[in-house]
Design an enzyme around this catalytic site. Sequence first.
Site, PDB file in Angstrom:
ATOM      1  N   LYS A   1       0.729  -1.175   0.014  1.00  0.00           N
ATOM      2  CA  LYS A   1      -0.008   0.029  -0.125  1.00  0.00           C
ATOM      3  C   LYS A   1       0.892   1.334  -0.066  1.00  0.00           C
ATOM      4  CE  LYS A   1      -4.206  -2.021   2.272  1.00  0.00           C
ATOM      5  NZ  LYS A   1      -5.038  -1.959   3.078  1.00  0.00           N
ATOM      6  N   ASP A  58     -10.014   2.584   2.945  1.00  0.00           N
ATOM      7  CA  ASP A  58     -10.269   2.130   4.128  1.00  0.00           C
ATOM      8  C   ASP A  58     -10.882   2.587   5.334  1.00  0.00           C
ATOM      9  OD1 ASP A  58      -8.999  -0.482   3.363  1.00  0.00           O
ATOM     10  OD2 ASP A  58      -6.935   0.204   3.383  1.00  0.00           O
TER      11      ASP A  58
END
Length: 281
Positions: free
Chosen positions: A65, A101
Site C-alpha cells: 500500500k 479503508d
Amino acid sequence: MTHIAIVGHPVSHSRSPLVHGYWLKLHGIAGDYGYRDVAPEDAAAFFATFATQGLAGCNVTVPHKEVAFQALAHADPVATALGVANTLWLEDGRLCGANTDAPGFIANLDASAPGWDDARAVALVLGAGGASRAVVYGLLQRGFERVLLANRTLARAEAVAAQLGKGVVPVAWSEVPAAMAQATVLVNTTSLGMKGQPPLDLDLSLLPASAVVADVVYVPLETPLLKAAKARGLKTVDGLGMLLHQAVPGFERWFGVRPVVDAGLREVILADLKAKGQLEA
Ligand code: ATR
C-alpha cells in the site's frame, strides 16, 4: 472488457475478487477482477509501469500500500494524509489512487450500528499498525474530539499521533482499562482475537453501557471480543463489513455503477469463510 485485480503478496487469500465478482454478475457487467501476486522486490517497478500491466485499475493489499501510494501521479486526500493507497485507476494514462479503508470503516459503522457516533467525544482504538491509521483517521474525520490510541509498543502509537494530529492521544497498554471508562466507541485493530492468535482479553464492564464495540478482524467473524461485548448487551460491529464497504468506491470508479453492500454479498463471503473453516474461532 475492463480488467481489475487485487495486488499484494501473498494475495490468494484475498476476498476482494469474490466481492467484485458478486457485483459484476449482479449488474451484468462484462469485466473481470482477478489476483496479481507481485513480489516485494518487483512492486515499485510494477506500479511505475502500471499502464502497461493490462489493468484499468486495482486494489492494493499488504505489503504494497505504501509503494503504490508513492507511484501515484494523483492521490485523494485520505491517501495523501495516510501515505497509503488501496484503490488505483488510470486517468489519461496517469496513475491515480485513493484510500478507501478509512471511509469504508466509517460506512460500515453507519450501516451496522446507526447512532454509533451520536456523542463524537472519545473513541478508544487498540493497535497502531496499518489498519489502525485508517480507523483513527476515519474517526477524526467523523468529528470525534479525541481518539485514545493504545498500543503494546507505545512508540508506534506516538508515531500515529505525530502523523494524524493532536486529536490522537497515545495511551500505554496498561492504561486501557482507564481509557475504556471514557470511550463510547472501542475498536480493535490488533491481531489479537484473529484465528490462531490469543484473544483480546478486556473487562468490558468498564465501558459505558451505550458503547459500541467494533473489530477489524473478521476471521473468525465473531471474535472473542465481539462475543463478550454481545454478552454484555453492547452493540457490536464485525470486521467483514469494513472489507465490503471499502470496496464500493473502487467498483464505482472502474465499472461506473455504485454498488450496494447487501445481504446477498455478505452471504457469499460468509459461505467462503465457512468452506475454509474460518467462520468459527
Ligand atoms: P496491521 O497493519 O494489519 O494493522 P500490524 O502492523 O502487524 O497489523 O500490527 C498488529 C497490531 O497488533 C500492532 O498494534 C501490534 O502491537 P505492536 O505494535 O506492539 O506489535 C498488535 N499486537 C500483536 N500482538 C499483540 C499482543 N500479543 N498484545 C498486544 N498487541 C498485539
